[in-house]
Design an enzyme around this catalytic site. Structure first.
Site, PDB file in Angstrom:
ATOM      1  N   ASP A 119       0.827  -1.221   0.000  1.00  0.00           N
ATOM      2  CA  ASP A 119       0.000   0.000   0.000  1.00  0.00           C
ATOM      3  C   ASP A 119       0.855   1.264   0.000  1.00  0.00           C
ATOM      4  O   ASP A 119       0.431   2.309   0.483  1.00  0.00           O
ATOM      5  CB  ASP A 119      -0.907   0.018   1.241  1.00  0.00           C
ATOM      6  CG  ASP A 119      -1.681  -1.271   1.397  1.00  0.00           C
ATOM      7  OD1 ASP A 119      -2.311  -1.679   0.411  1.00  0.00           O
ATOM      8  OD2 ASP A 119      -1.644  -1.869   2.476  1.00  0.00           O
TER       9      ASP A 119
ATOM     10  N   SER B  72       2.307   6.880   0.696  1.00  0.00           N
ATOM     11  CA  SER B  72       1.459   6.006   1.501  1.00  0.00           C
ATOM     12  C   SER B  72       0.056   6.100   0.936  1.00  0.00           C
ATOM     13  O   SER B  72      -0.523   7.189   0.891  1.00  0.00           O
ATOM     14  CB  SER B  72       1.456   6.441   2.966  1.00  0.00           C
ATOM     15  OG  SER B  72       0.455   5.743   3.672  1.00  0.00           O
ATOM     16  N   ARG B  73      -0.477   4.971   0.477  1.00  0.00           N
ATOM     17  CA  ARG B  73      -1.797   5.000  -0.153  1.00  0.00           C
ATOM     18  C   ARG B  73      -2.921   5.085   0.875  1.00  0.00           C
ATOM     19  O   ARG B  73      -4.088   5.195   0.515  1.00  0.00           O
ATOM     20  CB  ARG B  73      -1.977   3.772  -1.060  1.00  0.00           C
ATOM     21  CG  ARG B  73      -1.016   3.820  -2.234  1.00  0.00           C
ATOM     22  CD  ARG B  73      -1.236   2.718  -3.242  1.00  0.00           C
ATOM     23  NE  ARG B  73      -0.182   2.797  -4.250  1.00  0.00           N
ATOM     24  CZ  ARG B  73       0.882   2.017  -4.307  1.00  0.00           C
ATOM     25  NH1 ARG B  73       1.034   1.081  -3.402  1.00  0.00           N
ATOM     26  NH2 ARG B  73       1.784   2.151  -5.238  1.00  0.00           N
ATOM     27  N   VAL B  74      -2.572   5.025   2.165  1.00  0.00           N
ATOM     28  CA  VAL B  74      -3.567   5.203   3.226  1.00  0.00           C
ATOM     29  C   VAL B  74      -3.669   6.684   3.580  1.00  0.00           C
ATOM     30  O   VAL B  74      -4.753   7.214   3.804  1.00  0.00           O
ATOM     31  CB  VAL B  74      -3.193   4.353   4.456  1.00  0.00           C
ATOM     32  CG1 VAL B  74      -4.109   4.649   5.629  1.00  0.00           C
ATOM     33  CG2 VAL B  74      -3.263   2.872   4.101  1.00  0.00           C
TER      34      VAL B  74
END
Length: 500
Positions: free
Chosen positions: A333, A358-360
């Site tokens: 992610d 960071s894909r979060v």
């Protein structure tokens, strides 16, 4: 006569009851921890095989006329012609609270000389990852204690964030700092293909700072067989899943998956599996995806636990487009890219903020951190754009000069020594001060001295402020006003002290 016949029939019946069908084969070929077996007609993939003398193996190749298996332990005890039995069981490792604070091998056996481990239960090494229905979105931060990461590339509990970079750029240091900074998270560190001396130093460091109280070390060193290096990450993952299933938060670090792929390639060549791109077996993507997919944030109906994965990948000459890096980037992610040029320039951690992602994102940050991180990202992005023009500072307009100077100070604030994680509230006030221009007139060389003294000043003047930020997890107007008052007074004092 009838009594004699009845007794004979009873003996025959007892003999039948004692007789069990056994699936037995013979080793026909052996080499480097891999055996080829004939005669095992009824065996399953990943089934545990008993080679006798306390030695076990794992069935990995199921072919028409033979079975390819990898052996765990001292395979020199086995010879061609040795007998092999199928067990009907899949490979399991001990899991539970008894492992915390211990160093174990890829089979979960203790290697730290502290005696046997009291394990409550066993978990299968290979397990299908939790489905989408049982999960929830990542929403709780996992604080690393590293300012550059917590502010710019936040990690959430249940996330998979890759640490990638060349050799000796500080990848393991980031992982160890993260372990040291945890208080309510159980950490599992899986060492794959590393020197035994390096693993011993790491354990000593964690013991020194008291972090072994919440850590399990799974060691498969360079001196161990490729089969043990292949198994170690899956064993560590099973240990982490146990705590996740108990509703707790766990963190697992795979250091590193480049060596894991190498050990898998070695095994595959001996098993005569066809190689694919860049001479790796074609299923190496599946190898890492089925490992990393097991990291999850479970929904409340399923316990609410989490398993966060930080895989490490070593690149050659910063080439992140190579086969293994590309594979793992596509599975995770986000990634933290550590650049050797930055490392040698003295920027530690050597994070390339441009490639790192960071894909979060903000979902894994507190409101307090979000309020300072947004401005920080903008200022850093502008600085990177203008950095090339910094050498022509005399020809630049005042606004551009200000952006460059602030960028330099932000870079200084984000520098951090190893094994010194910073609490989230201290990070927030430091980043608040630099993004709001309170360090603009401080000399770049003295920025870190300013930051250290500034934190001490807040603790001296208003200790409650830091604890309020930690508890409320946000910066309200009252807190900001208090911060402004302390900061303005301190900036003047710091300048006067430096002039003297």
């Amino acid at each position: 006569m009838s009594d004699v016949i009845a007794a004979i029939e009873k003996d025959i019946l007892n003999l039948k009851l004692k007789t069990q069908k056994q699936n037995i084969g013979t080793v026909v070929e052996l080499g480097d921890g891999v055996a080829r077996i004939e005669g095992l007609s009824d065996v399953s993939y990943s089934e545990l095989l008993d080679f006798g003398q306390g030695l076990f193996g794992l069935a990995l190749n199921l072919e028409n006329y033979n079975v390819g298996a990898v052996l765990f332990g001292d395979f020199t005890k086995i010879k061609e012609g040795s007998e092999v039995k199928s067990t009907g069981r899949i490979l399991e490792v001990p899991v539970g609270e008894g492992l915390i604070g211990r160093v174990v091998d890829g089979l979960g056996q203790p290697i730290d000389g502290k005696g046997a481990i009291k394990a409550a239960t066993h978990y299968p090494v290979e397990k299908i990852a939790s489905g989408v229905i049982t999960r929830q979105s990542v929403n709780t931060p996992l604080q690393t204690g590293i300012k550059a990461i917590d502010a710019l590339i936040p990690i959430g509990r249940g996330q998979r964030e890759l640490i990638i970079g060349d050799r000796n750029t500080g990848k393991t240091t980031i992982a160890i700092d993260t372990i040291i900074n945890q208080k309510d998270v159980i950490c599992i560190y899986v060492a794959i293909g590393q020197k035994t001396s390096k693993i011993a130093q790491l354990v000593a460091k964690l013991e020194e700072v008291g972090a072994m109280d919440h850590t399990i070390i799974v060691s498969a060193s360079a001196s161990d067989a490729a089969t043990m290096q292949y198994l170690a990450p899956f064993a560590g993952c099973a240990m982490g899943e146990y705590f996740m299933d108990q509703g707790k938060d766990a963190l697992i670090i795979y250091d590193d998956l480049s060596k894991h792929a190498n050990s898998y390639r070695q095994m595959s060549l001996l098993l005569r599996r066809p190689s694919g791109r860049e001479a790796y077996p074609g299923d190496v993507f599946y190898l890492h995806s089925r490992l990393l997919e097991r990291a999850a944030k479970m929904s409340k109906e399923y316990g609410g636990g989490s398993l966060t994965a930080l895989p490490i990948i070593e690149t050659q000459a910063n080439d992140i487009s190579a086969y293994i890096p590309t594979n793992v980037i596509s599975i995770t992610d986000g990634q933290m890219f550590l650049e050797s040029d930055l490392f040698f320039a003295g920027v530690r951690p050597a994070l390339n903020v441009g490639i790192s992602v960071s894909r979060v994102g903000g979902a894994a940050q507190t409101k307090a951190m979000k309020s300072v991180a947004g401005r920080l990202k903008l200022d850093l992005a502008q600085f990177r754009e203008l950095q090339a023009f910094a050498q022509f500072a005399s020809d630049l307009d005042p606004a551009t000069k200000l952006q460059i100077e602030r960028g330099r100070r932000i870079t200084e604030v984000l520098k951090q020594p190893p094994f010194a994680p910073v609490s989230v509230e201290e990070q927030v006030v430091s980043l608040w001060a630099v993004t709001n221009g309170y360090m603009d007139e401080v000399e770049v060389e003295k920025v870190r001295d300013f930051e250290k003294a500034f934190i001490q000043q807040i603790k001296l003047k208003n200790k409650k402020l830091l604890s309020e930020i930690a508890t409320k997890k946000e910066l309200d107007e009252k807190m900001v006003k208090e911060l402004e008052k302390i900061t303005k007074d301190f900036v003047g004092t710091f300048k006067r002290g430096n002039k003297k």
